[in-house]
Design an enzyme around this catalytic site. Structure first.
Site, PDB file in Angstrom:
ATOM      1  N   GLY A  18      28.706  35.505  44.282  1.00 55.69           N
ATOM      2  CA  GLY A  18      28.066  34.207  44.413  1.00 55.69           C
ATOM      3  C   GLY A  18      26.973  34.209  45.452  1.00 55.69           C
ATOM      4  O   GLY A  18      25.796  34.434  45.162  1.00 55.69           O
ATOM      5  N   SER A  19      27.368  33.980  46.700  1.00 54.71           N
ATOM      6  CA  SER A  19      26.386  33.925  47.781  1.00 54.71           C
ATOM      7  C   SER A  19      25.673  35.251  47.968  1.00 54.71           C
ATOM      8  O   SER A  19      24.522  35.288  48.413  1.00 54.71           O
ATOM      9  CB  SER A  19      27.065  33.498  49.085  1.00 54.71           C
ATOM     10  OG  SER A  19      28.135  34.368  49.416  1.00 54.71           O
ATOM     11  N   ASP A  74      36.640  39.087  41.204  1.00 51.64           N
ATOM     12  CA  ASP A  74      35.980  37.863  41.680  1.00 51.64           C
ATOM     13  C   ASP A  74      36.513  37.518  43.066  1.00 51.64           C
ATOM     14  O   ASP A  74      37.712  37.301  43.230  1.00 51.64           O
ATOM     15  CB  ASP A  74      36.265  36.718  40.707  1.00 51.64           C
ATOM     16  CG  ASP A  74      35.586  35.413  41.093  1.00 51.64           C
ATOM     17  OD1 ASP A  74      34.839  35.376  42.089  1.00 51.64           O
ATOM     18  OD2 ASP A  74      35.817  34.411  40.388  1.00 51.64           O
ATOM     19  N   GLY A  75      35.605  37.468  44.051  1.00 46.99           N
ATOM     20  CA  GLY A  75      35.989  37.015  45.380  1.00 46.99           C
ATOM     21  C   GLY A  75      35.531  37.935  46.485  1.00 46.99           C
ATOM     22  O   GLY A  75      36.036  39.051  46.615  1.00 46.99           O
ATOM     23  N   MET A  85      41.548  38.232  40.992  1.00 46.18           N
ATOM     24  CA  MET A  85      40.987  37.463  42.097  1.00 46.18           C
ATOM     25  C   MET A  85      41.222  38.214  43.402  1.00 46.18           C
ATOM     26  O   MET A  85      42.354  38.599  43.711  1.00 46.18           O
ATOM     27  CB  MET A  85      41.633  36.081  42.183  1.00 46.18           C
ATOM     28  CG  MET A  85      41.354  35.159  40.996  1.00 46.18           C
ATOM     29  SD  MET A  85      39.607  34.734  40.817  1.00 46.18           S
ATOM     30  CE  MET A  85      39.284  33.871  42.362  1.00 46.18           C
ATOM     31  N   MET A 107      39.846  27.445  36.196  1.00 48.92           N
ATOM     32  CA  MET A 107      40.868  27.283  37.234  1.00 48.92           C
ATOM     33  C   MET A 107      41.411  25.866  37.102  1.00 48.92           C
ATOM     34  O   MET A 107      41.202  24.995  37.951  1.00 48.92           O
ATOM     35  CB  MET A 107      40.254  27.532  38.614  1.00 48.92           C
ATOM     36  CG  MET A 107      39.899  28.991  38.846  1.00 48.92           C
ATOM     37  SD  MET A 107      38.944  29.268  40.359  1.00 48.92           S
ATOM     38  CE  MET A 107      37.274  29.007  39.726  1.00 48.92           C
ATOM     39  N   GLY A 135      39.456  28.674  44.419  1.00 50.32           N
ATOM     40  CA  GLY A 135      39.241  27.288  44.825  1.00 50.32           C
ATOM     41  C   GLY A 135      38.007  27.065  45.660  1.00 50.32           C
ATOM     42  O   GLY A 135      37.447  25.963  45.645  1.00 50.32           O
ATOM     43  N   PHE A 136      37.563  28.088  46.373  1.00 45.27           N
ATOM     44  CA  PHE A 136      36.397  27.941  47.239  1.00 45.27           C
ATOM     45  C   PHE A 136      35.581  29.222  47.240  1.00 45.27           C
ATOM     46  O   PHE A 136      36.138  30.318  47.195  1.00 45.27           O
ATOM     47  CB  PHE A 136      36.803  27.624  48.686  1.00 45.27           C
ATOM     48  CG  PHE A 136      37.499  26.308  48.846  1.00 45.27           C
ATOM     49  CD1 PHE A 136      36.773  25.141  49.034  1.00 45.27           C
ATOM     50  CD2 PHE A 136      38.874  26.233  48.794  1.00 45.27           C
ATOM     51  CE1 PHE A 136      37.414  23.920  49.175  1.00 45.27           C
ATOM     52  CE2 PHE A 136      39.529  25.016  48.935  1.00 45.27           C
ATOM     53  CZ  PHE A 136      38.788  23.852  49.121  1.00 45.27           C
ATOM     54  N   GLY A 137      34.261  29.091  47.332  1.00 47.10           N
ATOM     55  CA  GLY A 137      33.397  30.247  47.469  1.00 47.10           C
ATOM     56  C   GLY A 137      33.277  30.669  48.919  1.00 47.10           C
ATOM     57  O   GLY A 137      33.700  29.960  49.832  1.00 47.10           O
ATOM     58  N   GLY A 138      32.717  31.853  49.131  1.00 45.11           N
ATOM     59  CA  GLY A 138      32.414  32.304  50.484  1.00 45.11           C
ATOM     60  C   GLY A 138      33.574  32.876  51.260  1.00 45.11           C
ATOM     61  O   GLY A 138      33.466  33.081  52.478  1.00 45.11           O
ATOM     62  N   HIS A 172      35.356  30.580  33.662  1.00 45.04           N
ATOM     63  CA  HIS A 172      36.598  30.862  34.379  1.00 45.04           C
ATOM     64  C   HIS A 172      37.282  29.524  34.668  1.00 45.04           C
ATOM     65  O   HIS A 172      36.867  28.783  35.559  1.00 45.04           O
ATOM     66  CB  HIS A 172      36.258  31.614  35.673  1.00 45.04           C
ATOM     67  CG  HIS A 172      37.412  31.884  36.558  1.00 45.04           C
ATOM     68  ND1 HIS A 172      37.245  32.251  37.882  1.00 45.04           N
ATOM     69  CD2 HIS A 172      38.751  31.849  36.346  1.00 45.04           C
ATOM     70  CE1 HIS A 172      38.427  32.428  38.434  1.00 45.04           C
ATOM     71  NE2 HIS A 172      39.361  32.186  37.523  1.00 45.04           N
ATOM     72  N   ASP A 229      32.434  28.769  37.114  1.00 44.61           N
ATOM     73  CA  ASP A 229      33.733  28.433  37.709  1.00 44.61           C
ATOM     74  C   ASP A 229      34.072  26.965  37.505  1.00 44.61           C
ATOM     75  O   ASP A 229      33.346  26.073  37.969  1.00 44.61           O
ATOM     76  CB  ASP A 229      33.720  28.731  39.208  1.00 44.61           C
ATOM     77  CG  ASP A 229      33.816  30.219  39.504  1.00 44.61           C
ATOM     78  OD1 ASP A 229      34.747  30.854  38.983  1.00 44.61           O
ATOM     79  OD2 ASP A 229      32.976  30.731  40.254  1.00 44.61           O
ATOM     80  N   MET A 286      36.865  24.066  38.275  1.00 39.60           N
ATOM     81  CA  MET A 286      37.995  23.719  39.142  1.00 39.60           C
ATOM     82  C   MET A 286      38.355  22.257  38.928  1.00 39.60           C
ATOM     83  O   MET A 286      37.473  21.399  38.876  1.00 39.60           O
ATOM     84  CB  MET A 286      37.636  23.948  40.605  1.00 39.60           C
ATOM     85  CG  MET A 286      37.152  25.337  40.929  1.00 39.60           C
ATOM     86  SD  MET A 286      36.722  25.472  42.679  1.00 39.60           S
ATOM     87  CE  MET A 286      35.935  27.069  42.704  1.00 39.60           C
ATOM     88  N   HIS A 296      28.686  33.588  35.656  1.00 42.64           N
ATOM     89  CA  HIS A 296      30.084  33.227  35.899  1.00 42.64           C
ATOM     90  C   HIS A 296      30.148  31.731  36.190  1.00 42.64           C
ATOM     91  O   HIS A 296      29.544  31.241  37.149  1.00 42.64           O
ATOM     92  CB  HIS A 296      30.640  34.031  37.074  1.00 42.64           C
ATOM     93  CG  HIS A 296      32.134  33.980  37.178  1.00 42.64           C
ATOM     94  ND1 HIS A 296      32.956  34.669  36.316  1.00 42.64           N
ATOM     95  CD2 HIS A 296      32.946  33.310  38.029  1.00 42.64           C
ATOM     96  CE1 HIS A 296      34.220  34.439  36.645  1.00 42.64           C
ATOM     97  NE2 HIS A 296      34.240  33.611  37.663  1.00 42.64           N
ATOM     98  N   SER A 343      28.088  34.019  40.282  1.00 44.05           N
ATOM     99  CA  SER A 343      28.792  32.738  40.152  1.00 44.05           C
ATOM    100  C   SER A 343      27.864  31.599  40.527  1.00 44.05           C
ATOM    101  O   SER A 343      27.340  31.551  41.649  1.00 44.05           O
ATOM    102  CB  SER A 343      30.018  32.710  41.063  1.00 44.05           C
ATOM    103  OG  SER A 343      30.536  31.393  41.132  1.00 44.05           O
TER     104      SER A 343
END
Length: 217
Positions: A198-199, A176-177, A138, A67, A143-146, A65, A34, A36, A32, A7
């Site tokens: 992502g991270s 995802d997540g 999900m 959102m 709405g937020f990464g990490g 994706h 994202d 938002m 990916h 991501s």
């Protein structure tokens, strides 16, 4: 084959094109992307101009994706900007409008996807399961990464994998997540074949090693 879709929320946006080429070289399969809108989810990320710019910089598979609230308003623009797959949330509009959004995407020759938030019953995907190229579960609140991986979503992944196989469908099953080298095996065992990270990729010094660890080899 297990596919890895880093991501770009976790990428360095000052050098986004190079970041994408770096993950390609490291073995990533998809990008990916994202989106938002600050309405459907409590954050704002990026949109159509960024996707169009990125399309000029890479030929990697762009997994958009969305959102966003009422995605039927925007799907054509994301397709025209260069998305290879446009994925909408079943919670983002009425069933009729979700179907209309997917029909617009298909008409433009782009792959389709549908996504479930953690609190949405698995059965909510059934009207579209045999029509789409990918379904996304999900494992964090969008709405937020990490965020931390929600292990209680694993039964949802298993249910979807069972339905896909029972119906003889070819659609991919994405998660995802909170996916990293520790949680990825749980997702794979449950039946996922596309993992968004992502991270766990972008914030590692050795991205190739990170991708291999998530993939499981």
């Amino acid at each position: 084959m297990i596919k890895i879709a880093p991501s770009i929320l976790s990428a360095d946006f000052a050098r986004l094109g190079q970041e994408v080429e770096d993950i390609r070289a490291a073995g990533a399969d998809y990008v990916h992307f994202d989106v938002m809108d600050g309405a459907f989810v409590p954050n704002i990320s990026m949109g159509i101009p960024v996707l169009a710019s990125l399309r000029k910089a890479t030929d990697m598979f762009l997994d958009a994706h969305l959102m966003v609230d009422r995605p039927v308003r925007y799907v054509e623009q994301f397709c025209n900007a260069g998305a290879d797959l446009v994925n909408v949330h079943v919670e983002a509009d009425t069933p009729e409008n979700i179907s209309a959004a997917l029909e617009k995407v298909r008409a433009l020759g782009v792959k389709t996807g549908v996504t479930l938030k953690p609190g949405t019953p698995t059965e909510a995907l059934l009207p579209w399961l045999d029509q789409v190229d990918l379904v996304l579960v999900m494992t964090v609140e969008p709405g937020f990464g990490g965020q931390r991986f929600m292990a209680d979503m694993l039964p949802k992944i298993r249910s979807l994998r069972g339905w896909i196989e029972e119906r003889g469908l070819k659609c991919e099953l994405e998660v995802d997540g909170g996916v990293d080298a520790e949680t990825a095996p749980l997702c794979i065992e449950a039946g996922a074949n596309v993992l968004v990270a992502g991270s766990a990729v972008f914030r590692k010094a050795d991205r190739a090693a990170a991708i291999r660890a998530i993939r499981g080899f």
